[in-house]
Design a protein around this motif. Structure first.
Motif, PDB file in Angstrom:
ATOM      1  N   PRO A 192       0.546  -1.263   0.318  1.00 11.65           N
ATOM      2  CA  PRO A 192       0.253   0.150  -0.278  1.00 11.65           C
ATOM      3  C   PRO A 192       1.051   1.058   0.229  1.00 11.65           C
ATOM      4  O   PRO A 192       1.729   1.045   0.462  1.00 11.65           O
ATOM      5  N   ASN A 193      -0.240   2.254  -0.234  1.00  6.16           N
ATOM      6  CA  ASN A 193       0.851   3.288  -0.670  1.00  6.16           C
ATOM      7  C   ASN A 193       1.618   3.871   0.727  1.00  6.16           C
ATOM      8  O   ASN A 193       1.269   5.353   0.865  1.00  6.16           O
ATOM      9  N   ASP A 194       0.243   3.713   1.593  1.00  5.06           N
ATOM     10  CA  ASP A 194       0.130   4.378   2.775  1.00  5.06           C
ATOM     11  C   ASP A 194       0.400   3.519   4.220  1.00  5.06           C
ATOM     12  O   ASP A 194      -0.309   3.290   4.919  1.00  5.06           O
ATOM     13  N   PRO A 195       2.072   2.465   4.030  1.00  4.93           N
ATOM     14  CA  PRO A 195       2.577   1.965   5.255  1.00  4.93           C
ATOM     15  C   PRO A 195       2.595   2.512   6.558  1.00  4.93           C
ATOM     16  O   PRO A 195       2.290   3.400   6.741  1.00  4.93           O
ATOM     17  N   GLU A 196       1.777   1.810   6.903  1.00  7.73           N
ATOM     18  CA  GLU A 196       2.486   2.035   8.928  1.00  7.73           C
ATOM     19  C   GLU A 196       3.917   0.880   9.422  1.00  7.73           C
ATOM     20  O   GLU A 196       3.238   0.265   9.270  1.00  7.73           O
ATOM     21  N   ASN A 197       4.913   1.978   9.026  1.00  7.90           N
ATOM     22  CA  ASN A 197       5.861   1.240   9.230  1.00  7.90           C
ATOM     23  C   ASN A 197       6.196   0.891  10.855  1.00  7.90           C
ATOM     24  O   ASN A 197       6.528   1.168  11.794  1.00  7.90           O
ATOM     25  N   GLY A 198       7.429  -0.027  10.852  1.00  5.49           N
ATOM     26  CA  GLY A 198       7.863  -0.876  11.969  1.00  5.49           C
ATOM     27  C   GLY A 198       9.216  -0.009  12.272  1.00  5.49           C
ATOM     28  O   GLY A 198       9.407   0.849  11.644  1.00  5.49           O
ATOM     29  N   GLN A 199       9.772  -0.388  13.604  1.00  4.24           N
ATOM     30  CA  GLN A 199      11.310   0.121  14.169  1.00  4.24           C
ATOM     31  C   GLN A 199      12.119   0.020  12.794  1.00  4.24           C
ATOM     32  O   GLN A 199      12.063  -1.248  12.731  1.00  4.24           O
ATOM     33  N   HIS A 200      13.364   0.908  12.560  1.00  2.00           N
ATOM     34  CA  HIS A 200      14.748   0.465  12.070  1.00  2.00           C
ATOM     35  C   HIS A 200      15.065  -1.034  13.059  1.00  2.00           C
ATOM     36  O   HIS A 200      14.972  -0.966  13.721  1.00  2.00           O
ATOM     37  N   GLN A 201      15.553  -1.474  11.688  1.00  2.00           N
ATOM     38  CA  GLN A 201      16.991  -2.663  12.413  1.00  2.00           C
ATOM     39  C   GLN A 201      17.403  -1.880  11.728  1.00  2.00           C
ATOM     40  O   GLN A 201      17.987  -2.498   9.972  1.00  2.00           O
ATOM     41  N   SER A 202      18.761  -3.131  12.097  1.00  2.00           N
ATOM     42  CA  SER A 202      19.777  -3.215  11.231  1.00  2.00           C
ATOM     43  C   SER A 202      20.918  -4.112  11.055  1.00  2.00           C
ATOM     44  O   SER A 202      21.516  -5.176  10.659  1.00  2.00           O
ATOM     45  N   TYR A 203      19.833  -5.233  11.073  1.00  2.00           N
ATOM     46  CA  TYR A 203      19.883  -6.635  10.908  1.00  2.00           C
ATOM     47  C   TYR A 203      20.499  -7.011   9.236  1.00  2.00           C
ATOM     48  O   TYR A 203      19.296  -6.377   8.676  1.00  2.00           O
TER      49      TYR A 203
END
Length: 241
Positions: A101-112
């Motif tokens: 979708p063009n209006d995502p609900e993004n999760g937290q930034h991850q470095s893995y």
């Protein structure tokens, strides 16, 4: 006429029963027969008001319209977005394309290190593109729309055809596309015949790639198929299940 007659007879029987002085009065066989006839008539005359048709009115199916930012006329759009998927050279990850979708609900930034969701791009050239398409769409991102068709109970994508079989309704038709045969496997997608780019940006960033595909006559029977031809497709829905 029959309904009025049976109603009158049944009312008469009930009147006789209620007016009789005996508490243990039993209906005669002929009286019971009239009542059974009345029940049967009501059951058969009103069966169309019952479950199957009314349930169909409250059902629907969803499908993805690959390559378009809208749904066909008269079909509700759940959301529109862009195609995503794993990078074409990754050995692992999912093989199916995703309509993000063009209006995502993004999760937290991850470095893995397990980035799998990349954008999808058309891979076209003047010598490798579906009939009627412009090579200018090469390396452009692929849009998609999730569509909801009311009063349908089944949805089916048919490869190798541009029309549906009897009893099925066409939602849209187009070309079957997938990853290149030299890359790792991905899903087959029915991309709308009037496909469009997500926007005007143009940059070769790869990702989940969409290549036109064609037939190869060997153990594929030709006829009825034709060698080295575009593979058409159609998305169909029906209420007849």
């Amino acid at each position: 006429m029959f309904f009025a007659y049976v109603t009158f007879v049944l009312a008469t029987v009930r009147l006789v029963v209620h007016s009789h002085g005996c508490k243990d009065y039993d209906l005669s066989a002929s009286d019971q027969l009239l009542i059974d006839m009345m029940k049967h008539y009501l059951h058969t005359s009103r069966k169309d008001e019952c479950t199957p048709q009314n349930k169909t009115l409250n059902t629907g199916v969803t499908y993805i319209r690959w390559g378009k930012t809208s749904c066909p006329k008269g079909v509700d759009m759940v959301y529109t977005g862009q195609v995503g998927g794993t990078y074409y050279s990754y050995r692992g990850g999912g093989v199916n394309y995703l309509c993000l979708p063009n209006d995502p609900e993004n999760g937290q930034h991850q470095s893995y290190d397990n980035d799998q969701i990349h954008g999808g791009e058309y891979q076209l050239s003047s010598s490798m593109k579906p009939s009627g398409w412009s090579a200018s769409m090469d390396n452009k991102e692929v849009p998609c729309s999730v569509c909801y068709q009311k009063r349908r109970s089944a949805v089916l994508m048919i490869p190798g055809r541009k029309t549906c079989y009897k009893g099925w309704n066409s939602e849209y038709n187009g070309y079957l596309m997938s990853s290149h045969k030299g890359h790792f496997k991905s899903d087959y997608a029915c991309v709308d015949k009037n496909a469009e780019p997500l926007d005007d940006k143009n940059g070769e960033e790869s990702g989940a790639l969409f290549y036109p595909i064609r037939t190869k006559c060997s153990n594929l029977r030709c006829p009825p198929y034709t060698n080295e031809a575009d593979v058409l497709c159609v998305v169909c829905t029906t209420t007849n299940v």
